[in-house]
Enzyme design. Structure first.
Site, PDB file in Angstrom:
ATOM      1  N   SER A  52     -53.023  13.196  35.648  1.00  0.00           N
ATOM      2  CA  SER A  52     -54.230  12.359  35.529  1.00  0.00           C
ATOM      3  C   SER A  52     -54.160  11.119  36.402  1.00  0.00           C
ATOM      4  O   SER A  52     -53.082  10.553  36.612  1.00  0.00           O
ATOM      5  CB  SER A  52     -54.419  11.911  34.080  1.00  0.00           C
ATOM      6  OG  SER A  52     -54.442  13.021  33.231  1.00  0.00           O
ATOM      7  N   SER A  93     -47.201  10.301  30.207  1.00  0.00           N
ATOM      8  CA  SER A  93     -46.364  10.140  29.019  1.00  0.00           C
ATOM      9  C   SER A  93     -44.897  10.088  29.405  1.00  0.00           C
ATOM     10  O   SER A  93     -44.425  10.929  30.172  1.00  0.00           O
ATOM     11  CB  SER A  93     -46.584  11.301  28.048  1.00  0.00           C
ATOM     12  OG  SER A  93     -47.908  11.301  27.587  1.00  0.00           O
ATOM     13  N   GLU A 110     -48.739  24.985  28.167  1.00  0.00           N
ATOM     14  CA  GLU A 110     -49.121  23.955  27.205  1.00  0.00           C
ATOM     15  C   GLU A 110     -49.691  24.592  25.940  1.00  0.00           C
ATOM     16  O   GLU A 110     -49.606  24.054  24.856  1.00  0.00           O
ATOM     17  CB  GLU A 110     -50.157  23.030  27.853  1.00  0.00           C
ATOM     18  CG  GLU A 110     -50.424  21.772  27.064  1.00  0.00           C
ATOM     19  CD  GLU A 110     -51.160  20.716  27.883  1.00  0.00           C
ATOM     20  OE1 GLU A 110     -51.818  21.091  28.867  1.00  0.00           O
ATOM     21  OE2 GLU A 110     -51.059  19.535  27.532  1.00  0.00           O
TER      22      GLU A 110
END
Ligand SMILES: Cc1cc2nc3c(=O)[nH]c(=O)nc-3n(C[C@H](O)[C@H](O)[C@H](O)COP(=O)(O)OP(=O)(O)OC[C@H]3O[C@@H](n4cnc5c(N)ncnc54)[C@H](O)[C@@H]3O)c2cc1C
Lengths: 378, 397
Positions: B133, B165, B249
């Site tokens: 992102s 993250s 994911e």
């Protein structure tokens, strides 16, 4: 029929909007989150200079002598920026309570003090087995020669560190829920009073556990008739419930504005995200929630000012709907902001935390709905 | 239809349970689930925990045995998630490395890359982050603008990622960026690079989150250097590798389904333990009604997931159904945690000092991320609409 604010009220609204904008919106709230009590105190002082806490106080005690509706624009603007300080507890509870039941001396000290900004009042009602705080008062006030002696602990007392007076619900006579209780106004600096911070989710609004150990108060601390404190409190609690609803409406208005603004400017897939109906329609749902809450709340404010017979139900309508709508609206605002909505720096989480904090404050939505049902005779 | 497990699967579960009993941090099974407050101590704690898991071959159970995993079947992977959720095991600091990046390197990496990186993932010797992102490329990931140019034997990277993250803890980054001057479309000309985070050109800055944690970051790349051969997959065909990674994911959705079960069990226990207005919450008709509703919906979350899993085992590939699981589970988890806070009545407005040490407030605030991270709920709905129902696509530019 005229369901709108008067010209004077609109002017007050503009004035309050300008004032809070000049404070840079949620900046005072964020200062409060950092534990800066002095900043909240300074804000309060300025609000007092503008006459906000004095609006509904009688002229005889230095107030403007206006009805409750005139408070609406100011509360709404304060709600938009989550202004810190026990504004609802002071103007939404202490003022109507003392106006109705205070002795001349109490009015002179407290109403006059609230009007000039020297008195800031908060509520010490909840106890650790809380929820319906009517019944469970175990804090006791025993008779002494000179007055009363308080013992026990209250919790969830907002802004106890800033307040100059606490209104305490205490048991004066053994009895079932809601009976044998009395209201006292107590100086938090009195001997035997101790407070401990209870870390809240909505950090703009610090909460305290306040304990009383052999705290002596004079006869003049009693508000209203002995043993009838709960009945006395109930009427003022309706005003508080409506005040909280007005503040919430202001906060929801800010959420809708933030989402609409973000949806117009945030571009993904080569277009403002507001073009996606998933986003656009969600903001519309927020808007409908907001305006519905506003209608119920304005009506309740009018009913209170007029003393109309349905004012209690109107207050319960407003509080139950607004409390839940505020949670929906504030949470949707986070989702509309994507990753940004999950950050501390962005505004949405402040509102979501306030919404959750007030969901059950002064009665859960279910409790207010129960009241509505009972009041209909069902 | 058969909802039972084979003896072999039950054995897998028993073995894991026995291992957890022996190896969870002291006091964990007795209910002390607090991580160290100090960020440095927390990191050390988490790295040590992951190292322990790896030693027991309980990190990366889905990984092939030759890479230190167990070659666990899909069913076994689900049992694993269920058991880890049941004891509320400490998080794995390298969850992104194990869940997504390792498997992607195993699938698409060169022998050299597999040898160099894969062994250090399971034991958290090297922690990975996922740099996808950007400030202007979230849901619209392919709008990203971070770019790399080849200068001699290395790439020079410039740009900014966001919401990365654990970048502040990470040793390496799986970075998606642009490498082509005039791409044919926005999916063309992307490349995945494996980047060393410990260099002057890379600067992660933790972002303060609404739950008061600082787990994600802004990550700045300022002339960062990456050796030429550290490309995963093909140069300019990085979208493919990026999508392969995202397909891994999906399995992690199992984790959410079981966290839901955990949350529901905890909520039920709370309602049995606590009184409101003079009676246990569980006897309040309104509460019973809500809880029973959650009983059905949480059960359904797992059944949905199992049905999807069966389909996946039969067809051999994940499908858009994963989006339905993610959507349903994350929305429900957010709602359920919110209800748990509501049930605390006025005291619900406390945070760290709330009942059960503020656990529900923590869960509630954290669950706002679930409907945003890994593709927002709205993006999941678009996937379901377009890929499962064949509805016309949004007009996107
Ligand atoms: C806790 C957390 C951890 C994360 N970790 C990582 C990480 O490790 N690495 C990484 O690369 N990223 C990470 N992310 C980023 C995450 O993938 C993005 O936040 C997400 O994809 C949304 O992008 P955005 O934040 O830019 O929101 P936007 O895309 O700007 O979305 C804003 C709003 O618009 C809506 N919207 C956008 N497009 C459409 C559409 N076409 N139709 C309908 N609605 C639409 C969204 O649903 C949302 O409500 C993380 C995010 C969070 C919250």
């Amino acid at each position: 029929m005229d369901f709108s604010l008067s010209d004077d009220q609109l002017m007050l609204q503009q004035n309050a909007r300008q004032f809070f904008t000049a404070q840079r919106g949620t900046r005072p709230a964020r200062k409060a989150m950092e534990g800066d009590v002095a900043s909240t105190k300074a804000l309060w002082k300025q609000m007092a200079e503008l006459g906000y806490p004095a609006i509904t106080i009688a002229e005889a005690f230095g107030g403007a002598g206006e009805g409750f509706l005139s408070l609406v624009p100011v509360l709404e603007e304060a709600g938009r920026v989550l202004a810190p300080g026990p504004l609802p507890e002071t103007v939404g509870f202490a003022v109507p309570l003392l106006t109705r039941l205070g002795t001349q001396a109490q009015k002179q000290q407290y109403l006059q003090g609230i009007a000039d900004g020297s008195e800031i009042v908060t509520l010490a009602f909840y106890e650790s087995s809380c929820d319906a705080f009517a019944g469970q008062a175990t804090v006791t006030a025993e008779r002494t020669a000179a007055g009363f002696r308080l013992n026990g602990q209250k919790v969830l007392v907002p802004n106890a560190d800033l307040a100059t007076a606490l209104i305490v619900l205490a048991r004066t006579t053994a009895g079932p829920a809601g009976e044998g209780l009395s209201l006292f106004i107590v100086d938090p600096k009195a001997s035997g009073v101790q407070m401990r911070l209870q870390r809240p989710m909505d950090q703009t609004r610090p909460l305290f556990a306040v304990s009383f150990e052999q705290t002596e108060v004079g006869e003049e601390a009693l508000i209203g008739p002995l043993d009838e404190g709960w009945t006395a409190a109930e009427e003022a609690l309706r005003t508080l419930a409506v005040s909280l609803s007005v503040l919430s409406v202001g906060a929801m208005d800010a959420c809708v504005e933030q989402s609409a603004e973000y949806a117009k400017t945030r571009v993904q897939f080569g277009q403002p995200i507001g073009r996606f109906q998933a986003v656009k329609h969600r903001i519309v749902d927020m808007k409908v929630n907001l305006e519905t809450a506003r209608s119920l709340t304005y009506y309740a404010a009018w009913a209170l000012e007029e003393g109309s017979s349905d004012r209690h139900v109107a207050a319960a309508d407003a509080k139950s709907f607004t409390a839940q709508a505020f949670v929906r609206v504030a949470n949707a605002n986070i989702q509309n902001h994507g990753g940004m909505g999950f950050t501390w720096e962005a505004e949405p989480h402040l509102y979501a935390k306030r919404a959750k904090a007030w969901e059950n404050y002064i009665g859960s939505p279910e409790a207010h709905l129960d009241y509505i049902a009972a009041a209909q005779g069902w | 239809m058969d909802f039972s497990y084979t003896p072999q699967e039950e054995e897998f579960r028993a073995e894991l349970r026995a291992w957890l009993k022996e190896n969870l941090p002291p006091g964990w099974l007795e209910g002390n689930h607090k991580l160290p407050e100090d960020p440095k101590e927390e990191e050390a704690f988490l790295r040590a925990w992951q190292h322990k898991l790896a030693d027991g071959h309980w990190a990366g159970v889905s990984w092939p045995k030759e890479y230190g995993g167990r070659g666990a079947s899909l069913i076994e992977q689900v049992i694993y998630e269920e058991e880890m959720a049941r004891v509320d095991a400490p998080p794995q600091v390298n969850a992104i490395g194990i869940g997504m990046i390792g498997p992607t390197i195993i699938a698409l990496g060169t022998e050299e890359q597999k040898k160099r990186y894969v062994p250090k993932i399971l034991n958290a010797e090297e922690v990975w982050c996922q740099g996808y992102s950007e400030p202007n490329a979230g849901s619209d990931l392919a709008a990203l603008t971070t770019r790399a140019t080849l200068e001699g034997d290395h790439w020079v990277v410039n740009g900014q990622k966001i919401w990365t993250s654990y970048a502040h803890l990470a040793d390496r980054c799986f970075l998606l960026l642009r490498t082509k001057e005039n791409p044919q479309n926005k999916h063309d000309g992307l490349t995945c690079l494996l980047v060393d985070m410990h260099q002057p050109g890379v600067e992660p800055r933790p972002i303060h989150q609404m739950n008061d944690h600082r787990d994600f970051n802004e990550t700045f790349f300022n002339n960062a250097i990456v050796p030429k051969d550290e490309v995963l997959g093909e140069v300019n065909n990085g979208w493919y590798a990026a999508v392969v990674l995202l397909s891994f994911e999906r399995v992690s959705v199992a984790n959410v389904a079981f966290r839901l079960q955990q949350a529901y069990d905890g909520l039920l226990a709370y309602c049995k333990r606590h009184e409101r207005n003079g009676r246990p919450l569980i006897q309040d008709p309104l509460v019973r009604n809500r809880l029973a509703g959650y009983h059905a919906r949480v059960h359904a979350a797992k059944l949905n997931f199992y049905r999807n899993l069966t389909r996946q085992i039969k067809t051999g590939r994940p499908g858009p159904e994963g989006s339905m699981d993610k959507l349903y589970c994350s929305e429900l988890l957010k709602e359920l945690n919110g209800y748990a806070v509501s049930l605390q009545g006025a005291q619900g407005e406390l945070w760290q000092d709330a009942e059960e040490e503020g656990k529900w407030q923590e869960e509630y605030l954290s669950s706002f991320a679930m409907t945003i991270a890994g593709g927002t709920s709205e993006i999941q709905k678009n996937i379901i609409a377009e890929r499962m129902l064949g509805l016309p696509k949004d007009i996107k530019y």
